[in-house]
Write an enzyme that holds these catalytic residues in place. Sequence first.
Site, mmCIF file in Angstrom:
data_model
loop_
_atom_site.group_PDB
_atom_site.id
_atom_site.type_symbol
_atom_site.label_atom_id
_atom_site.label_comp_id
_atom_site.label_asym_id
_atom_site.label_seq_id
_atom_site.Cartn_x
_atom_site.Cartn_y
_atom_site.Cartn_z
ATOM 1 N N GLY A 30 0.838 -1.199 0.000
ATOM 2 C CA GLY A 30 0.000 0.000 0.000
ATOM 3 C C GLY A 30 0.869 1.242 0.000
ATOM 4 N N ILE A 39 2.391 2.891 2.475
ATOM 5 C CA ILE A 39 3.612 2.776 3.265
ATOM 6 C C ILE A 39 4.536 1.726 2.665
ATOM 7 C CG2 ILE A 39 4.556 2.199 5.518
ATOM 8 C CD1 ILE A 39 1.915 3.267 6.728
ATOM 9 N N THR A 97 6.009 -2.693 11.573
ATOM 10 C CA THR A 97 5.580 -1.353 11.984
ATOM 11 C C THR A 97 4.093 -1.159 11.704
ATOM 12 O OG1 THR A 97 6.234 -0.438 9.836
ATOM 13 C CG2 THR A 97 7.864 -0.334 11.613
ATOM 14 N N SER A 98 3.377 -2.258 11.491
ATOM 15 C CA SER A 98 1.955 -2.180 11.162
ATOM 16 C C SER A 98 1.110 -2.393 12.413
ATOM 17 C CB SER A 98 1.610 -3.207 10.085
ATOM 18 O OG SER A 98 0.244 -3.128 9.750
ATOM 19 N N ARG A 99 0.791 -3.646 12.739
ATOM 20 C CA ARG A 99 0.034 -3.966 13.935
ATOM 21 C C ARG A 99 0.560 -5.272 14.528
ATOM 22 N NH1 ARG A 99 -0.869 0.486 13.484
ATOM 23 N NH2 ARG A 99 -2.835 1.646 13.501
ATOM 24 N N GLU A 111 -0.167 -1.649 24.744
ATOM 25 C CA GLU A 111 0.630 -0.431 24.740
ATOM 26 C C GLU A 111 0.087 0.553 25.776
ATOM 27 O OE1 GLU A 111 0.890 1.188 20.797
ATOM 28 O OE2 GLU A 111 1.741 -0.631 19.946
ATOM 29 N N HIS A 162 6.043 2.613 19.521
ATOM 30 C CA HIS A 162 5.031 3.027 18.544
ATOM 31 C C HIS A 162 5.256 4.477 18.109
ATOM 32 C CE1 HIS A 162 0.745 1.871 17.085
ATOM 33 N NE2 HIS A 162 1.432 2.523 16.160
#
Length: 346
Positions: free
Chosen positions: A173, A175, A254-256, A285, A304
């Site tokens: 996508g 990113i 670095t997504s989820r 978090e 994050h």
Amino acid sequence: MTEPTGTAAGADNGEGHGGRPRCAVLDDYQDIARTLADWPRIGDRVETRFLHRPLPSHDAVVEAVGDCEILVVMRERTPFPAALLDRLPRLRLLITSGMRNAALDLAAAARNGVTVCGTASNSEPPAELTWALILGLARGVTTENAALRTGGPWQQTLGADLHGRRLGVLGLGKIGTKVARVGAAFGMEVAAWSPRLDHDRAAGEGVVPCASLEELLETSDVVTVHLVLGDRSRGLIGEAELRRMRRTAFLVNTSRAGIVDQAALLRALHEGWIAGAGADVFATEPLPADDPLRTAPNFLGLPHLGYVTRRNYEGYFGQAVENIEAYLAGRPVRELALPGGAGAAG
């Protein structure tokens, strides 16, 4: 630092001094939101307060902001499921940073008469941070820096080359595409896979489309995750997938956090299935002090920070003020629509 905690729902009529609606800006961890937007512009019409600590339970949220008509939230730091929205009868406007927030139940918000709006979000910062993690892992940056600062050994690590290696991008996508372009600039061969990968678009970016996730994992020296978390992507990378990776490969997420099985990742690091992993996202978090990932070998973690840049925050909070003004004028803008499914992260 003292901060207002709000009044429990039901304690008053929900209006602040002078009959102004109350607004709370949640999860302002760094206490900087008030400095990055023109909040005084709405000061005569809205009573705004800023909360700097996480609210760990529904009861804590209700106690802190149950008197508010407007809430401004930062991504998914505080979830708003139906069970919580049902307990906030005064809430009428919920503003999230970005135009996607999986922690908000949009259907429940609509049922409760809550308008949900978002803001613009730049895709460059998380792409840049992805490379901070990749380079940090490949060149042993944290190990060498710690030794230099404490007088430790001079040169401990043997860096992993990126030039001539394969970068596997999981999700092409906005990113993922930016990450892929940097990989190409480093002289890497770039491959990609996602459940709905557009092969023509990948080819146009000079990216090799993989026929399967297994192919991507087995052939890549660095695997970087850029998928939206959904039913199809949750737990996508588990023990079997991690064992398919090369023992010299790095995994970066670095997504989820939910896309990678955290227990399997811990085993992979402790048992050496992969050379190392980097992550900017975690299941809980802030990450608990006793979480085993904090001390896992060959793990580079960040709190994050992917979207945490001045330009992004000025956009988030500046547009939050604009959204509040539009709401007060009866013309809400940037309203969120119900999600249509999972794909590559934007």
